[in-house]
Design a protein around this motif. Structure first.
Motif, PDB file in Angstrom:
ATOM      1  N   UNK A   1       4.060   4.180   4.975  1.00 27.03           N
ATOM      2  CA  UNK A   1       3.381   4.557   3.725  1.00 27.03           C
ATOM      3  C   UNK A   1       2.074   5.281   4.034  1.00 27.03           C
ATOM      4  N   UNK A   2       1.344   4.781   5.055  1.00 26.14           N
ATOM      5  CA  UNK A   2       0.055   5.409   5.393  1.00 26.14           C
ATOM      6  C   UNK A   2       0.270   6.831   5.880  1.00 26.14           C
TER       7      UNK A   2
ATOM      8  N   UNK B   1      -4.041  -3.348 -14.146  1.00 29.27           N
ATOM      9  CA  UNK B   1      -4.873  -2.800 -13.085  1.00 29.27           C
ATOM     10  C   UNK B   1      -4.213  -2.982 -11.719  1.00 29.27           C
ATOM     11  N   UNK B   2      -3.100  -3.652 -11.691  1.00 26.31           N
ATOM     12  CA  UNK B   2      -2.432  -3.906 -10.422  1.00 26.31           C
ATOM     13  C   UNK B   2      -2.080  -2.601  -9.708  1.00 26.31           C
ATOM     14  N   UNK B   3      -1.772  -1.574 -10.545  1.00 24.32           N
ATOM     15  CA  UNK B   3      -1.303  -0.314  -9.949  1.00 24.32           C
ATOM     16  C   UNK B   3      -2.343   0.300  -9.011  1.00 24.32           C
ATOM     17  N   UNK B   4      -3.622  -0.046  -9.234  1.00 24.71           N
ATOM     18  CA  UNK B   4      -4.681   0.514  -8.386  1.00 24.71           C
ATOM     19  C   UNK B   4      -4.459   0.176  -6.917  1.00 24.71           C
ATOM     20  N   UNK B   5      -3.928  -1.033  -6.682  1.00 23.63           N
ATOM     21  CA  UNK B   5      -3.729  -1.436  -5.292  1.00 23.63           C
ATOM     22  C   UNK B   5      -2.556  -0.687  -4.668  1.00 23.63           C
ATOM     23  N   UNK B   6      -1.663  -0.168  -5.537  1.00 27.36           N
ATOM     24  CA  UNK B   6      -0.512   0.552  -4.974  1.00 27.36           C
ATOM     25  C   UNK B   6      -0.844   1.987  -4.622  1.00 27.36           C
ATOM     26  N   UNK B   7      -1.772   2.587  -5.387  1.00 27.36           N
ATOM     27  CA  UNK B   7      -2.084   3.988  -5.089  1.00 27.36           C
ATOM     28  C   UNK B   7      -3.220   4.115  -4.077  1.00 27.36           C
ATOM     29  N   UNK B   8      -3.738   2.947  -3.629  1.00 20.28           N
ATOM     30  CA  UNK B   8      -4.838   2.989  -2.679  1.00 20.28           C
ATOM     31  C   UNK B   8      -4.308   2.735  -1.267  1.00 20.28           C
ATOM     32  N   UNK B   9      -4.481   3.697  -0.402  1.00 21.80           N
ATOM     33  CA  UNK B   9      -3.968   3.566   0.949  1.00 21.80           C
ATOM     34  C   UNK B   9      -4.602   2.429   1.718  1.00 21.80           C
ATOM     35  N   UNK B  10      -5.827   2.078   1.351  1.00 23.22           N
ATOM     36  CA  UNK B  10      -6.554   1.049   2.095  1.00 23.22           C
ATOM     37  C   UNK B  10      -5.842  -0.300   2.000  1.00 23.22           C
ATOM     38  N   UNK B  11      -5.218  -0.597   0.853  1.00 21.67           N
ATOM     39  CA  UNK B  11      -4.600  -1.918   0.700  1.00 21.67           C
ATOM     40  C   UNK B  11      -3.435  -2.093   1.678  1.00 21.67           C
ATOM     41  N   UNK B  12      -2.739  -0.984   1.964  1.00 30.01           N
ATOM     42  CA  UNK B  12      -1.625  -1.081   2.926  1.00 30.01           C
ATOM     43  C   UNK B  12      -2.152  -1.308   4.337  1.00 30.01           C
ATOM     44  N   UNK B  13      -3.242  -0.609   4.662  1.00 28.09           N
ATOM     45  CA  UNK B  13      -3.854  -0.798   5.972  1.00 28.09           C
ATOM     46  C   UNK B  13      -4.327  -2.233   6.108  1.00 28.09           C
ATOM     47  N   UNK B  14      -4.949  -2.736   5.034  1.00 27.07           N
ATOM     48  CA  UNK B  14      -5.502  -4.085   5.070  1.00 27.07           C
ATOM     49  C   UNK B  14      -4.386  -5.118   5.269  1.00 27.07           C
ATOM     50  N   UNK B  15      -3.278  -4.957   4.577  1.00 26.22           N
ATOM     51  CA  UNK B  15      -2.170  -5.891   4.730  1.00 26.22           C
ATOM     52  C   UNK B  15      -1.657  -5.885   6.161  1.00 26.22           C
ATOM     53  N   UNK B  16      -1.481  -4.683   6.705  1.00 27.42           N
ATOM     54  CA  UNK B  16      -0.996  -4.579   8.071  1.00 27.42           C
ATOM     55  C   UNK B  16      -1.937  -5.254   9.053  1.00 27.42           C
ATOM     56  N   UNK B  17      -3.217  -5.017   8.813  1.00 28.98           N
ATOM     57  CA  UNK B  17      -4.244  -5.599   9.677  1.00 28.98           C
ATOM     58  C   UNK B  17      -4.196  -7.122   9.620  1.00 28.98           C
ATOM     59  N   UNK B  18      -4.085  -7.675   8.412  1.00 28.89           N
ATOM     60  CA  UNK B  18      -4.101  -9.127   8.233  1.00 28.89           C
ATOM     61  C   UNK B  18      -2.874  -9.775   8.872  1.00 28.89           C
ATOM     62  N   UNK B  19      -1.685  -9.251   8.592  1.00 28.22           N
ATOM     63  CA  UNK B  19      -0.478  -9.900   9.129  1.00 28.22           C
ATOM     64  C   UNK B  19      -0.407  -9.752  10.632  1.00 28.22           C
ATOM     65  N   UNK B  20      -1.054  -8.715  11.153  1.00 26.02           N
ATOM     66  CA  UNK B  20      -1.061  -8.530  12.593  1.00 26.02           C
ATOM     67  C   UNK B  20      -1.972  -9.554  13.272  1.00 26.02           C
TER      68      UNK B  20
END
Lengths: 214, 352
Positions: A82-83, A1-20
């Motif tokens: 990616x976004x 199920x890991x692949x779900x996080x790769x095809x979901x654009x929200x996870x990339x936004x969330x990562x960027x938001x968190x590290x920022x």
């Protein structure tokens, strides 16, 4: 199920938001310091918290994110790219599809027929007629027109049986038997407004009366 | 009440008063069927085609008409006869090739003119042997649709149906399709009641002559007589000619009154025909009502399956989660962990 996080654009936004956001160091509360409740040199102490380092009583935000989520500040601008790619990927097909695909429901609407037994029978009948070259020769060229003609005919056959016998019954004597409705000196008052004032009239069977108010 | 509200109420009032549907206010006067006072069977003997075409969107045209016929016709009539009536009405209203069509929501499914035909058919299926009321059947239709509806009404009338209908600004062609005109002027007074034209020629000769003989400027031969009359009687507002008082002193009004008296005298001699509709509150038996409405509901759920599927799905999922949770505590904890910990905090990390 890991692949779900790769095809979901929200996870990339969330990562960027968190590290920022997590760019500061988080000081440990006394309860999290191990070894607990012993006066020791800081060099031998640490935090019981994700992303800890020996000999430090605070956790760097980036270390915490890296240890618990695998997030890294180096991914920030990669994620932005990616976004943008996702946007292009989704928006372009949407634009193309909305230009090309016809969407039903607008304007006059389209008539949907229920797949009832009688309706299916009518369609079968009309299809059978379509296969018949003689019928085609008589009725015309266009297959669609042919279908319409045939289906109309087959369904009206269904009602023709009973209506013929009824037509015979509906003779003038029947009209004479029907009641006549008359009204005289009709008045209607509501809240002191006189809305109808001595209206006379009648309605006879077989006659159409139109009522117009100025 | 504003003037506009008053007008609207007045417009509908004659129809609602005559069809015994008014809920407030005081009605006085004499309303008779064949010279006899109205009884409880009156409402069942009349059809009221409302302006809004209210139908169950998932029903087919034939189903809607059958539903009305089976529930609203007297229970003494056999089912076969009721269904034969439905066939007859479908044929009469030229719905043959639409009888299996889904009615649909307004804007999708059947168009306005077809929808109105279905509404009329549903009311006719109740066998309104007394009268069919129509409230603005042509509103919202284009001129072709309006002409089609009025042509069908003409067909019904020639078939023996008594029809009373309101029409908003009729065209000359529509106006001449009618036999009689009841024109109400200011203050709810009659401005004209009687024939529109000679029955054979179907023009507006009679009504035009009345207004011209009573001091109105002559109607140009090319003019729409309906508009000519409306303009004249709208003059009542400025107080030029009182068409209401002129009517009550006219020969035509006297002859209309006389005609009513003649109908009463002639018809009241007839023996009272026992009508089963008077005795009962509902035409169909309780069992018929329950089975038909249940059947209709099930077909509706089957054809518009989003809601039943939603209920089914959510119940299975919720039941599974809760059921397994109480059987094995582990599963419950796992569910909560997956939902809260992994989903909310550790975004998308399903692997560990």
């Amino acid at each position: 199920m890991k692949f779900l996080s790769y095809i979901n654009g929200v996870s990339y936004v969330f990562e960027g938001y968190m590290v920022n956001e997590f760019t500061y160091s988080i000081p440990c509360s006394p309860a999290q310091i191990v070894p607990f409740n012993e006066a020791r040199d800081v060099t031998y102490q640490s935090c019981a918290f994700a992303g800890n380092k020996p000999g430090s009583l605070s956790v760097e935000g980036s270390d915490y994110l890296g240890a618990s989520f695998g997030y890294s500040h180096t991914h920030l601008w990669r994620n932005v790219g990616i976004i943008i790619a996702f946007t292009v990927l989704y928006v372009i097909p949407t634009i193309v599809a909305s230009e090309l695909l016809p969407f039903a429901g607008g304007g006059g609407g389209n008539t949907v027929f229920a797949p009832t037994r009688e309706a299916k029978r009518a369609v079968r009948q009309s299809e059978a007629r379509q296969d018949d070259p003689e019928a085609n020769a008589v009725k015309g060229t266009g297959a669609n027109i042919q279908f319409d003609l045939a289906s109309t005919q087959s369904t009206s056959e269904r009602t023709a049986r009973t209506s013929d016998s009824q037509n015979e019954k509906k003779s003038p004597p029947d009209i004479a038997q029907r009641p006549i409705f008359t009204w005289k000196d009709l008045n209607y008052t509501v809240n002191g407004h006189h809305l109808l004032n001595n209206i006379d009239g009648y309605v006879k069977p077989g006659e159409m009366t139109v009522y117009i108010l100025v | 009440m504003s003037r506009y509200q008053l007008l609207l109420i007045q417009y509908l009032q004659l129809l609602t008063t005559l069809s015994q549907r008014q809920t407030s206010g005081i009605v006085t006067g004499e309303m008779l069927v064949d010279g006899k006072p109205l009884n409880s069977g009156f409402q069942k003997g009349t059809g009221f085609v409302q302006q809004q075409d209210n139908h169950l969107p998932t029903q087919t045209v034939r189903e809607a008409i059958e539903f009305s016929a089976l529930l609203r016709q007297p229970r003494e009539i056999s089912k076969a006869q009721k269904l034969a009536d439905v066939d007859y009405i479908i044929n009469l209203l030229e719905l043959d090739d639409l009888q299996d069509a889904i009615i649909g929501f307004p804007g999708a499914g059947l168009g306005v003119e077809r929808r109105k035909r279905v509404t009329i058919a549903v009311e006719l299926a109740a066998k309104p042997d007394l009268l069919l009321f129509l409230d603005e059947p042509t509103s919202g239709l284009d001129s072709a649709g309006a002409a089609s509806i009025v042509r069908l009404l003409r067909k019904l009338a020639d078939d023996g149906q008594a029809i009373l209908c309101t029409i908003h600004q009729p065209s000359a062609l529509l106006f001449e399709s009618f036999d009689n005109l009841l024109l109400l002027g200011m203050g709810g007074t009659t401005a004209y009641f009687g024939r529109i034209g000679e029955k054979s020629s179907r023009n507006s000769h009679v009504v035009r002559t009345y207004f011209e003989q009573n001091g109105a400027p002559p109607c140009p031969p090319t003019a729409n007589v309906a508009e000519y009359i409306l303009e004249l009687t709208a003059g009542d507002r400025s107080g030029k000619v009182k068409w209401g008082s002129r009517w009550s002193s006219s020969i035509q009004a006297a002859s209309a009154k006389q005609a009513i008296e003649e109908f009463k005298a002639e018809r009241s001699k007839r023996p009272v025909i026992h009508n089963s509709r008077e005795e009962r509150e509902f035409s169909a038996t309780v069992w018929t009502q329950i089975s038909l409405t249940t059947q209709r509901l099930l077909v509706d759920l089957y054809r518009d399956a989003a809601y039943p599927y939603g209920v089914l799905f959510s119940n299975i999922i919720v039941g599974l989660v809760l059921g397994l949770a109480f059987q094995r505590k582990q599963f419950f904890i796992l569910t909560i962990r997956v939902l809260l910990n992994k989903f909310l905090h550790r975004f998308g990390e399903w692997s560990d």
